[in-house]
Design a protein around this motif. Structure first.
Motif: not given
Length: 476
Positions: A343-344, A358-366
């Motif tokens: 899921l991450s 990358y900011l959006g991708s990090i939030f989505m991974a979290i």
């Protein structure tokens, strides 16, 4: 044990989480029941039973349960988080590295996993051995029954992997997923112990056999209709026996307030990880919703979850190439829950494409990892409160008597999977398979000597296993 020490031990177990959720059961028991005496074997067995019955990631659920019993709400939440954290962080880092340094990193990772596999196999063999010893003490009849259960479960779940490991051609006649074996076992125990009617008990045995047969990989044009009919019959029988035997409507001791309190904490937890991505873009709620659904559907272990993730995320949120060539490869060679890692990673790739940064991708991974933790633990604690109420019944006592034998049979399959993964590594790098097997078997024997004769702790042992595999790979 202090709370900080508990979290540190959970973090260490998370770093050793190779081989799937079942493979971590002996490690949990060794650390928290044996070594540190933080919990009792009875409580731990309950955790295994409830985690096996509920959707979600088994090791995350067990860590959360041990944390709640000993440290309250903070232990419940941080226990689950710390268990999932190493795998999630490692998978995201490796995905980033593989993109830039794939040819350099991949061989190193393969080398490390051989050493860790040897350590996990050693732990699993010890667990199976402890089950044999425990049942032998309780009498010949109990030992024979437990032995039969172990062999039956191993044949049903591990026969296919043994078939492939030996390099035999064709298809193994039956291969039943872990979840179906557990459900059939629980159904059979409930029906047999909830009635003394021999006819109904015999019918339960036949239905269980048909259930395992239809979920054993057989293909027939009428199999879906048969499956639906048998599922309905099983559900109806369990409900009838449950209401008659447990007098469900007359019970008022279920800890509803405590259960709702636990659920409330997990709802808040989920809100904290989901809200940031919704604030960035409302349409990202679709990812959150599908992630929640995927966890609730995640019966059958990590490998089964990949099929669910394919149906919910591939093409719509990540490409097939990205999912199978990047995500699946990474989550299968790193420690931790496959559910949480998948899921991450899906969230990371979807966020990178959806938000373009990358900011959006990090939030989505979290958010993806948080959903895996929150939904798994929320479902677990609801079922756990129900189990506490009915734990004194003959059904639950019988379940407690044989759950370790069932798990031991399933662990035999995990051992075969680890050998198969090492075999694939040998094929990939043109190393004689006998060399890989000798590394594994030799390391297991060495581990036993180091532990039993010299009392070396597990952390040092796993480091030695990794060093041995790395040195032999370099020499070869």
């Amino acid at each position: 044990m202090k709370f900080s020490a508990f979290l540190l031990n959970i973090l260490k177990i998370g770093c050793l989480g190779f081989g799937g959720g079942s493979a971590l059961i002996p490690i949990f028991e060794d650390v928290f029941v044996g070594e540190n005496k933080l919990d009792t074997k009875e409580n731990f067995d309950k955790d295994i039973i409830v985690a096996s019955l509920t959707p979600g990631a088994l090791p995350i659920e067990i860590a959360s349960s041990i944390g709640k019993r000993n440290f309250g709400k903070k232990g419940m939440i941080l226990g689950g988080v710390m268990m999932a954290l190493p795998g999630i962080i490692a998978s995201l880092l490796l995905i980033t590295l593989l993109s830039a340094l794939q040819e350099m990193i991949a061989p190193v990772v393969k080398c490390l996993t051989v050493g860790v596999s040897a350590f996990i196999i050693y732990l699993l063999i010890n667990y199976v051995k402890s089950v044999f010893v425990e049942n032998k003490v309780k009498g010949k009849r109990r030992f024979n029954r437990s032995l039969f259960v172990m062999i039956a479960v191993f044949v049903l779940s591990g026969g296919k992997n043994l078939f492939k490991l030996l390099g035999l051609k064709g298809d193994y006649i039956i291969s039943v997923s872990t979840v179906y074996i557990l459900l059939a076992a629980f159904f059979l125990i409930i029906c047999i112990k909830a009635t003394d009617n021999k006819i109904l008990q015999s019918v339960s045995v036949i239905i269980s056999a048909v259930y395992l047969f239809e979920h054993g990989g057989f293909d027939h044009k009428y199999i879906s209709q048969i499956t639906a009919l048998v599922d309905i019959i099983m559900i109806v029988m369990v409900l009838i026996f449950a209401f008659r035997k447990f007098n469900f409507f007359e019970r008022n001791n279920i800890k509803i307030k405590d259960t709702l309190s636990d659920l409330g904490y997990w709802v808040i937890f989920l809100s904290l990880v989901i809200c940031p991505i919704i604030m960035l873009d409302l349409h990202s709620f679709v990812f959150a919703f599908r992630s929640i659904v995927s966890v609730l559907m995640s019966f059958g272990g990590g490998d089964a979850y990949l099929v669910i993730a394919d149906g919910l995320f591939v093409d719509d949120m990540v490409s097939e190439d990205t999912f199978y060539n990047n995500i699946v490869s990474v989550v299968n060679i790193l420690p931790g829950s496959i559910l949480g890692k998948t899921l991450s990673c899906v969230g990371y790739y979807f966020g990178l494409d959806f938000f373009g940064n990358y900011l959006g991708s990090i939030f989505m991974a979290i958010a993806g990892g948080g959903i895996a933790i929150g939904v798994s633990c929320g479902a677990f604690h609801i079922f756990y409160s129900l189990y506490d109420e009915f734990s004194t019944s003959r059904v639950c006592q019988t379940l407690g008597n044989y759950i370790r034998a069932i798990i031991a049979g399933l662990l035999g399959n995990v051992i075969l999977i680890l050998f198969r993964q090492s075999k694939n590594t040998a094929i990939s790098y043109q190393i004689p398979m006998i060399v890989i097997f000798l590394i594994l078997i030799g390391s297991v024997i060495l581990n036993h000597i180091l532990s039993e004769k010299f009392r070396v702790n597990n952390t040092v042992i796993v480091i030695i296993d990794i060093l041995i595999s790395c040195l032999l790979f370099c020499y070869i």
